[in-house]
Scaffold this active site. Sequence first.
Site, mmCIF file in Angstrom:
data_model
loop_
_atom_site.group_PDB
_atom_site.id
_atom_site.type_symbol
_atom_site.label_atom_id
_atom_site.label_comp_id
_atom_site.label_asym_id
_atom_site.label_seq_id
_atom_site.Cartn_x
_atom_site.Cartn_y
_atom_site.Cartn_z
ATOM 1 N N ARG A 18 11.037 5.497 -2.848
ATOM 2 C CA ARG A 18 11.517 5.941 -1.525
ATOM 3 C C ARG A 18 11.375 4.837 -0.477
ATOM 4 N NH1 ARG A 18 6.586 8.049 -2.337
ATOM 5 N NH2 ARG A 18 5.015 7.310 -0.881
ATOM 6 N N ASN A 19 10.559 3.846 -0.778
ATOM 7 C CA ASN A 19 10.349 2.755 0.171
ATOM 8 C C ASN A 19 11.071 1.480 -0.224
ATOM 9 O OD1 ASN A 19 8.910 4.297 1.943
ATOM 10 N ND2 ASN A 19 6.945 3.885 0.930
ATOM 11 N N ARG A 51 0.780 -1.240 0.000
ATOM 12 C CA ARG A 51 0.000 0.000 0.000
ATOM 13 C C ARG A 51 0.813 1.294 0.000
ATOM 14 N NH1 ARG A 51 -4.792 1.234 2.736
ATOM 15 N NH2 ARG A 51 -3.574 1.385 4.634
ATOM 16 N N ASP A 52 2.142 1.180 -0.094
ATOM 17 C CA ASP A 52 2.949 2.403 -0.199
ATOM 18 C C ASP A 52 4.168 2.132 -1.092
ATOM 19 O OD1 ASP A 52 3.651 5.013 0.221
ATOM 20 O OD2 ASP A 52 4.298 4.749 2.301
ATOM 21 N N VAL A 53 3.888 1.490 -2.223
ATOM 22 C CA VAL A 53 4.976 1.121 -3.135
ATOM 23 C C VAL A 53 5.510 2.388 -3.803
ATOM 24 C CG1 VAL A 53 5.567 -0.211 -5.199
ATOM 25 C CG2 VAL A 53 3.867 -1.111 -3.588
#
Length: 330
Positions: A181-182, A176-178
């Site tokens: 920066r991740n 859910r936060d691809v």
Amino acid sequence: TCLLEEPEASAGIQTHVGRPDSRLAWNGKGAWPVCALHEPGTTSRIIVSGPFFRWLGNGAFGEVSLAEINHPAFTQNKAAVKTVKKGVPEHLGLEEKFLVEGTISIPLDHPNVVRTLGWCYDSKPLQLLMELCPGGALSTFLMAKSEKASNLTLTRFCLDAARGLEYLHDVGVLHRDVAARNCLIDEHGTAKVADFGLSVKAYYYEMTTAENLPTRYLPPESLTSYSFKAESDVYAYGHLVCEVFNKCQMPYAGMSGPEARKQILAGKVVNVHERAPEALRFFVENRIFAYHAIYRPTMPQIVEFMTEVISILKEANPGDNAAFEIGAEN
Ligand code: ADP
């Protein structure tokens, strides 16, 4: 520079089950922030990080420092410790995010997913002990060095991230936060998916609002019905590919959040930079960014596609071994 502060003296040692081989806790005594590893079934405490802390990076809710491990239970002798930032307003739910990150990431075990080695969740500061990725964030690498990197190197990053996501979907985790920066880069130059603060252990997940979500990375259905499934990670992965080939430029750069939302709902997708192989650009723009989730490829299909692109690139450039220098500044 040591950004971590001396822990407050704690009454007794609190231990927490992490990986089967490790439990992590504050010893609460040292003059330096020290983590102690507990072997299962024993009360003996082994110090895994000593007065050797170096700042590695700051995130939205964590401060990350280098720690040294001195124990044979670990193959690595260095790790990264993430601590929840102090003084952030409670309504932002940082501690909650941290607890989600620990719970979700501890059981994960894949070469393209950053390993969580242990954590401390019931005494402050909350802490997460992670595999060290000396290459730093993929986003930082892209901003500083991607111009000089070959398409093979960049496509390898895309494949690495796709493999990590394929694994997550396989074990029923939605990231859910691809985004670049991740992802982090390890000592071999491999990209790994990290940052599970927004992740859920579910195949389908619905919210009542899109508050605090990375709106411009979301597909139309998540913006309208606040629903998430593997296909929404796939859509965000399309943005990761765009970032990889375009110096980490964020989606709909130069537009406000509401403007970006309008574009997404109107089906106006971001183009992959023209330096990328044509087949890859077509695949992302037409398949991964398909308006209707049902027409998007699955992560295994993406892994297959990226593998194929890599073999074509290798054939065309036999001298390119996709190597690049991993510097401390990455
Ligand atoms: P947040 O979740 O608060 O956004 P991040 O997990 O993104 O924090 O970490 C912030 C920064 O710290 C990253 O951009 C990276 O530079 C560094 N970092 C995070 N985890 C590691 C790690 N395991 N190894 C090396 N550096 C790391």
